[in-house]
Structures are given as C-alpha cells and as structure tokens.
Design a protein around this motif. Structure first.
Motif, PDB file in Angstrom:
ATOM      1  N   GLU A 145       8.629 -62.332  -9.038  1.00  0.00           N
ATOM      2  CA  GLU A 145       7.426 -62.441 -10.111  1.00  0.00           C
ATOM      3  C   GLU A 145       6.766 -63.688  -9.724  1.00  0.00           C
ATOM      4  O   GLU A 145       6.567 -64.255  -8.851  1.00  0.00           O
ATOM      5  CB  GLU A 145       8.855 -63.664 -11.404  1.00  0.00           C
ATOM      6  N   VAL A 146       5.601 -63.675 -11.080  1.00  0.00           N
ATOM      7  CA  VAL A 146       4.803 -65.394 -10.241  1.00  0.00           C
ATOM      8  C   VAL A 146       3.908 -64.698  -9.229  1.00  0.00           C
ATOM      9  O   VAL A 146       3.904 -65.726  -8.786  1.00  0.00           O
ATOM     10  CB  VAL A 146       5.164 -66.851 -11.008  1.00  0.00           C
ATOM     11  N   THR A 147       3.481 -63.608  -9.056  1.00  0.00           N
ATOM     12  CA  THR A 147       3.202 -63.467  -7.607  1.00  0.00           C
ATOM     13  C   THR A 147       1.320 -63.124  -8.335  1.00  0.00           C
ATOM     14  O   THR A 147       1.230 -62.409  -9.861  1.00  0.00           O
ATOM     15  CB  THR A 147       3.583 -62.973  -7.362  1.00  0.00           C
ATOM     16  N   ILE A 148       0.399 -62.422  -7.096  1.00  0.00           N
ATOM     17  CA  ILE A 148      -0.596 -62.491  -7.438  1.00  0.00           C
ATOM     18  C   ILE A 148      -0.557 -61.267  -7.070  1.00  0.00           C
ATOM     19  O   ILE A 148      -0.220 -61.242  -6.198  1.00  0.00           O
ATOM     20  CB  ILE A 148      -1.433 -63.643  -6.435  1.00  0.00           C
ATOM     21  N   SER A 149      -1.329 -60.157  -7.481  1.00  0.00           N
ATOM     22  CA  SER A 149      -1.649 -58.722  -7.219  1.00  0.00           C
ATOM     23  C   SER A 149      -2.461 -58.825  -5.866  1.00  0.00           C
ATOM     24  O   SER A 149      -2.895 -59.312  -5.540  1.00  0.00           O
ATOM     25  CB  SER A 149      -1.962 -57.967  -8.397  1.00  0.00           C
ATOM     26  N   ARG A 150      -1.250 -57.855  -5.242  1.00  0.00           N
ATOM     27  CA  ARG A 150      -1.643 -57.700  -4.115  1.00  0.00           C
ATOM     28  C   ARG A 150      -1.956 -55.767  -4.190  1.00  0.00           C
ATOM     29  O   ARG A 150      -3.167 -55.155  -3.223  1.00  0.00           O
ATOM     30  CB  ARG A 150      -0.886 -57.615  -2.760  1.00  0.00           C
ATOM     31  N   VAL A 151      -1.795 -55.635  -4.766  1.00  0.00           N
ATOM     32  CA  VAL A 151      -2.368 -53.986  -5.762  1.00  0.00           C
ATOM     33  C   VAL A 151      -1.438 -53.676  -7.180  1.00  0.00           C
ATOM     34  O   VAL A 151      -1.017 -54.140  -7.351  1.00  0.00           O
ATOM     35  CB  VAL A 151      -1.407 -52.792  -4.457  1.00  0.00           C
ATOM     36  N   GLY A 152      -2.525 -53.493  -8.157  1.00  0.00           N
ATOM     37  CA  GLY A 152      -2.334 -53.055  -9.538  1.00  0.00           C
ATOM     38  C   GLY A 152      -2.792 -52.357  -9.492  1.00  0.00           C
ATOM     39  O   GLY A 152      -3.790 -51.102  -9.400  1.00  0.00           O
ATOM     40  N   ALA A 186      -7.822 -59.503  -8.207  1.00  0.00           N
ATOM     41  CA  ALA A 186      -6.440 -59.446  -8.550  1.00  0.00           C
ATOM     42  C   ALA A 186      -5.954 -59.346  -9.928  1.00  0.00           C
ATOM     43  O   ALA A 186      -4.823 -59.947 -10.273  1.00  0.00           O
ATOM     44  CB  ALA A 186      -5.616 -59.901  -7.766  1.00  0.00           C
ATOM     45  N   GLY A 187      -7.061 -59.978 -10.511  1.00  0.00           N
ATOM     46  CA  GLY A 187      -7.260 -59.622 -12.250  1.00  0.00           C
ATOM     47  C   GLY A 187      -6.344 -58.676 -12.652  1.00  0.00           C
ATOM     48  O   GLY A 187      -6.625 -57.774 -12.585  1.00  0.00           O
ATOM     49  N   ASP A 188      -5.339 -58.850 -13.947  1.00  0.00           N
ATOM     50  CA  ASP A 188      -3.971 -58.187 -13.722  1.00  0.00           C
ATOM     51  C   ASP A 188      -5.151 -57.044 -14.989  1.00  0.00           C
ATOM     52  O   ASP A 188      -4.751 -56.260 -15.325  1.00  0.00           O
ATOM     53  CB  ASP A 188      -3.228 -58.690 -14.781  1.00  0.00           C
ATOM     54  N   LEU A 189      -5.488 -58.211 -16.149  1.00  0.00           N
ATOM     55  CA  LEU A 189      -5.694 -57.399 -17.360  1.00  0.00           C
ATOM     56  C   LEU A 189      -6.970 -56.196 -17.010  1.00  0.00           C
ATOM     57  O   LEU A 189      -7.251 -55.733 -18.423  1.00  0.00           O
ATOM     58  CB  LEU A 189      -5.363 -58.516 -18.147  1.00  0.00           C
ATOM     59  N   THR A 190      -8.363 -56.952 -16.042  1.00  0.00           N
ATOM     60  CA  THR A 190      -9.353 -56.199 -15.693  1.00  0.00           C
ATOM     61  C   THR A 190      -8.338 -54.718 -15.745  1.00  0.00           C
ATOM     62  O   THR A 190      -9.923 -53.819 -15.626  1.00  0.00           O
ATOM     63  CB  THR A 190      -9.841 -56.445 -14.920  1.00  0.00           C
ATOM     64  N   VAL A 191      -7.371 -54.358 -14.770  1.00  0.00           N
ATOM     65  CA  VAL A 191      -7.699 -53.013 -14.225  1.00  0.00           C
ATOM     66  C   VAL A 191      -7.185 -52.308 -15.681  1.00  0.00           C
ATOM     67  O   VAL A 191      -7.335 -50.710 -16.094  1.00  0.00           O
ATOM     68  CB  VAL A 191      -5.668 -52.861 -13.494  1.00  0.00           C
ATOM     69  N   PRO A 192      -6.063 -52.609 -16.786  1.00  0.00           N
ATOM     70  CA  PRO A 192      -5.708 -52.082 -17.557  1.00  0.00           C
ATOM     71  C   PRO A 192      -7.387 -51.929 -18.790  1.00  0.00           C
ATOM     72  O   PRO A 192      -7.273 -50.404 -19.830  1.00  0.00           O
ATOM     73  CB  PRO A 192      -4.255 -52.209 -18.632  1.00  0.00           C
ATOM     74  N   LEU A 193      -7.532 -52.921 -18.779  1.00  0.00           N
ATOM     75  CA  LEU A 193      -9.168 -52.411 -19.700  1.00  0.00           C
ATOM     76  C   LEU A 193      -9.540 -51.315 -19.111  1.00  0.00           C
ATOM     77  O   LEU A 193     -10.575 -50.792 -20.189  1.00  0.00           O
ATOM     78  CB  LEU A 193      -9.694 -54.076 -20.029  1.00  0.00           C
ATOM     79  N   ILE A 247      -6.215 -46.575 -11.967  1.00  0.00           N
ATOM     80  CA  ILE A 247      -7.734 -47.263 -11.912  1.00  0.00           C
ATOM     81  C   ILE A 247      -6.655 -47.937 -10.687  1.00  0.00           C
ATOM     82  O   ILE A 247      -5.891 -48.404 -11.403  1.00  0.00           O
ATOM     83  CB  ILE A 247      -7.516 -48.112 -13.435  1.00  0.00           C
ATOM     84  N   LEU A 248      -7.372 -48.515 -10.050  1.00  0.00           N
ATOM     85  CA  LEU A 248      -6.511 -49.701  -8.916  1.00  0.00           C
ATOM     86  C   LEU A 248      -7.153 -50.861  -8.945  1.00  0.00           C
ATOM     87  O   LEU A 248      -8.784 -51.401  -9.143  1.00  0.00           O
ATOM     88  CB  LEU A 248      -7.169 -49.060  -7.352  1.00  0.00           C
ATOM     89  N   GLY A 249      -6.483 -52.040  -8.860  1.00  0.00           N
ATOM     90  CA  GLY A 249      -6.574 -53.108  -8.794  1.00  0.00           C
ATOM     91  C   GLY A 249      -6.520 -53.669  -7.469  1.00  0.00           C
ATOM     92  O   GLY A 249      -5.321 -53.741  -7.110  1.00  0.00           O
ATOM     93  N   ALA A 250      -7.459 -54.916  -6.868  1.00  0.00           N
ATOM     94  CA  ALA A 250      -6.983 -55.665  -5.740  1.00  0.00           C
ATOM     95  C   ALA A 250      -6.695 -54.562  -4.266  1.00  0.00           C
ATOM     96  O   ALA A 250      -6.650 -55.517  -3.583  1.00  0.00           O
ATOM     97  CB  ALA A 250      -5.433 -56.363  -5.302  1.00  0.00           C
ATOM     98  N   VAL A 251      -7.953 -53.135  -4.278  1.00  0.00           N
ATOM     99  CA  VAL A 251      -8.280 -53.239  -3.204  1.00  0.00           C
ATOM    100  C   VAL A 251      -8.959 -53.162  -2.591  1.00  0.00           C
ATOM    101  O   VAL A 251      -9.981 -52.207  -1.655  1.00  0.00           O
ATOM    102  CB  VAL A 251      -7.493 -51.341  -2.818  1.00  0.00           C
ATOM    103  N   ALA A 252     -10.461 -53.192  -3.643  1.00  0.00           N
ATOM    104  CA  ALA A 252     -11.803 -53.400  -3.502  1.00  0.00           C
ATOM    105  C   ALA A 252     -12.813 -54.387  -4.112  1.00  0.00           C
ATOM    106  O   ALA A 252     -11.776 -55.670  -4.965  1.00  0.00           O
ATOM    107  CB  ALA A 252     -12.520 -52.188  -4.063  1.00  0.00           C
ATOM    108  N   THR A 253     -13.624 -54.776  -4.396  1.00  0.00           N
ATOM    109  CA  THR A 253     -14.465 -55.388  -4.918  1.00  0.00           C
ATOM    110  C   THR A 253     -14.139 -55.548  -6.185  1.00  0.00           C
ATOM    111  O   THR A 253     -14.187 -57.194  -7.093  1.00  0.00           O
ATOM    112  CB  THR A 253     -15.663 -56.249  -4.398  1.00  0.00           C
ATOM    113  N   THR A 254     -13.722 -55.140  -6.813  1.00  0.00           N
ATOM    114  CA  THR A 254     -14.064 -54.662  -8.441  1.00  0.00           C
ATOM    115  C   THR A 254     -12.518 -53.568  -8.326  1.00  0.00           C
ATOM    116  O   THR A 254     -12.457 -52.657  -7.653  1.00  0.00           O
ATOM    117  CB  THR A 254     -14.982 -54.321  -9.220  1.00  0.00           C
TER     118      THR A 254
END
Length: 288
Positions: A188-195, A119-126, A213-220
C-alpha cells in the motif's frame, strides 16, 4: 512569490485566465504534488490557476456512447463510480490504489496525467482505452490522444497556457473485460515499479483480441503486441498465459536498458498472471 491567483467558475472565465498565464505560471487542482514542490522551493510560480471551481470539472457521465471524466475528478470518486466500474474496471482498479485514503480524496486524474510520471497509475488504463484528452487553451478546446499528450518523463505536449479539461473513451462491448495491477516496494501507499493494464474482448468464450499496456518500464506507457498475440484465440489457458508472460518479459528487456530491467522483466510475469486471473474471474471463464 505567487503574485496572482485565479479560480475560474465558467469556461469563459477559464479561457480568459488562461490568456494571462506565463511560462512561470502553474495549475493546481488537488495539489498533492504541487504543494510539496512549493514547500520545498522547487518551483516559484508567478500565477496559480485553480481548476477545482469549474462545476463540470468533477463530473463523470455517459454521453453518446462515451464515458466523460472531468479532469478534476478525484481518485476516490473514480474508484467508486459505477460508470467507470462497468466500462473500465482497470481505471477503477488504478484509482483505488493511488497513495493513501487522504491522497485519493484530493489527487485528481488531470493532475496524475499532467505530471507525466512514468509511474503514473491512471495514465496506463487511459492509454489502454484509447482515451481522448480534451485540453483548454485561451482560444478554445482541442482534443489529443494520450500518446500525443504524454510524450516523456514529466513532459507533455501542453503549452504553458493549456490545461486538461476532461477525458473520454468509447463504451466497450459487454464482452470486454479489463484489469490493472501495479507492483511496488510494498502493498500500500507505494509508487509503481511495474504497472500493467489489460483489455480482453471475448467472443464465444475465446479471446478475440486484447490490449496490454505497460507503465513504469519506459519513458511513457508502451503496448506489448508480442504478448497480446500469445493470448488471441485462447481461452486464457495456463499455457497461453505463460507464453504471454515470457513474451512480455522479453519485450521489457528489449526496450529497457536500465540496471533494474532484469527485476522488472521477471516481476512483470507475475503481474500479468495476476491480471489475467482477475479477468478470467470477471469474465466467468472456466477451464477444464
């Protein structure tokens, strides 16, 4: 009990202290996650190495056609930086919606990536920008891709004596637009379920190529090639966007076998529609 504490102020000191690290040692910069684990007794390091004293650690600069972001740059700084806003609005979007204001003032991009949370937010745009990760170790600095660095749930390829020093990505063309959105249990102040991070490169008003790029749907984070193909050659018309959203949903069902996959597959459609609407506005595309 922590027996040693290091706070290097130069690269030379950093290399020296990295050589003293053990498998039980830990790094700290913003400390928004580590402090919680320390207080809960989930970790008991023999050594803490503080990375925030490095002068270059918080710098954000443009050099030789690349944007360089120090690993200790905090979320607030990234969200407000004009270089980031100009070259990767998706990264500014992500940083501006991490946790609360207090968390954004402390949490760092290096810590966000090193935690390797799905669920890391910045990993996805990087990941979206093909960013390179510059990693310091006792013998110097090595460079890796995001894919080579984040390899699983809370798992990276970093050795116990290595720390992320900075990130870099190429400055895109002026006709390139990006955006990021996440879906959580509250606004707000929430953990991503889909990024979701999207890059669209336009040529004469038509989508020349894109990255999703999708985040929080697989291990990476993962790349949705099937959804990308639906958009290329279009003007982001509703028909093309709907086709891409359906392809994205189907892709999630293919790769995610957890019970929540149906929710994520359905929810991702709305997130993609929102992201592409933002990109349409940023690019100035007008539909007949």
């Amino acid at each position: 009990m922590v027996e040693q504490y290091f706070a290097p102020e130069t690269r030379e000191e950093l290399f020296e202290y990295l050589g003293r690290m053990t498998p039980d040692s830990r790094f700290i910069s913003g400390g928004t996650d580590l402090i919680l684990k320390l207080n809960a007794g989930k970790t008991c390091p023999d050594t803490l190495l503080y990375l925030g004293a490095l002068p270059e650690g918080r710098e954000i600069s443009e050099q030789d056609g690349e944007i360089h972001i120090g690993a200790m740059a905090d979320m607030t700084a990234i969200a407000r930086n004009p270089l980031v806003a100009r070259t990767c609005t998706a990264l500014a979007d992500a940083a501006g919606h991490v946790g609360s204001v207090q968390i954004r003032n402390k949490a760092t991009v290096g810590g966000n990536v090193a935690n390797a949370s799905p669920a890391g937010d910045l990993t996805v745009p990087l990941w979206l920008m093909d960013a390179r990760v510059h990693i310091a170790g006792p013998r110097g600095i090595r460079t890796a891709t995001m894919e080579e660095t984040v390899v699983g749930i809370e798992k990276t390829s970093l050795n116990y004596d290595e720390a992320i020093l900075s990130f870099s990505y190429p400055v895109p063309s002026a006709s390139t637009y990006t955006a990021y959105r996440k879906l959580g249990s509250r606004s707000e102040v929430t953990i991503s379920r889909v990024g979701l991070a999207v890059l669209v490169r336009m040529r004469e008003g038509v989508v020349a190529n894109t990255r999703i790029i999708l985040g929080a749907v697989a291990t990476t984070p993962v790349r949705a090639f099937s959804a990308e193909r639906c958009l290329e050659g279009s003007r982001l018309e509703p028909e093309a966007v709907e086709e891409a959203a359906s392809a994205l949903s189907e892709y999630i069902l293919e790769i995610n076998k957890r019970p929540n996959r149906f929710y994520k597959a359905h929810a991702s459609k709305g997130v993609l529609l929102d992201v592409l609407d933002t990109i349409r506005q940023r690019s100035g595309i007008t539909l007949p």
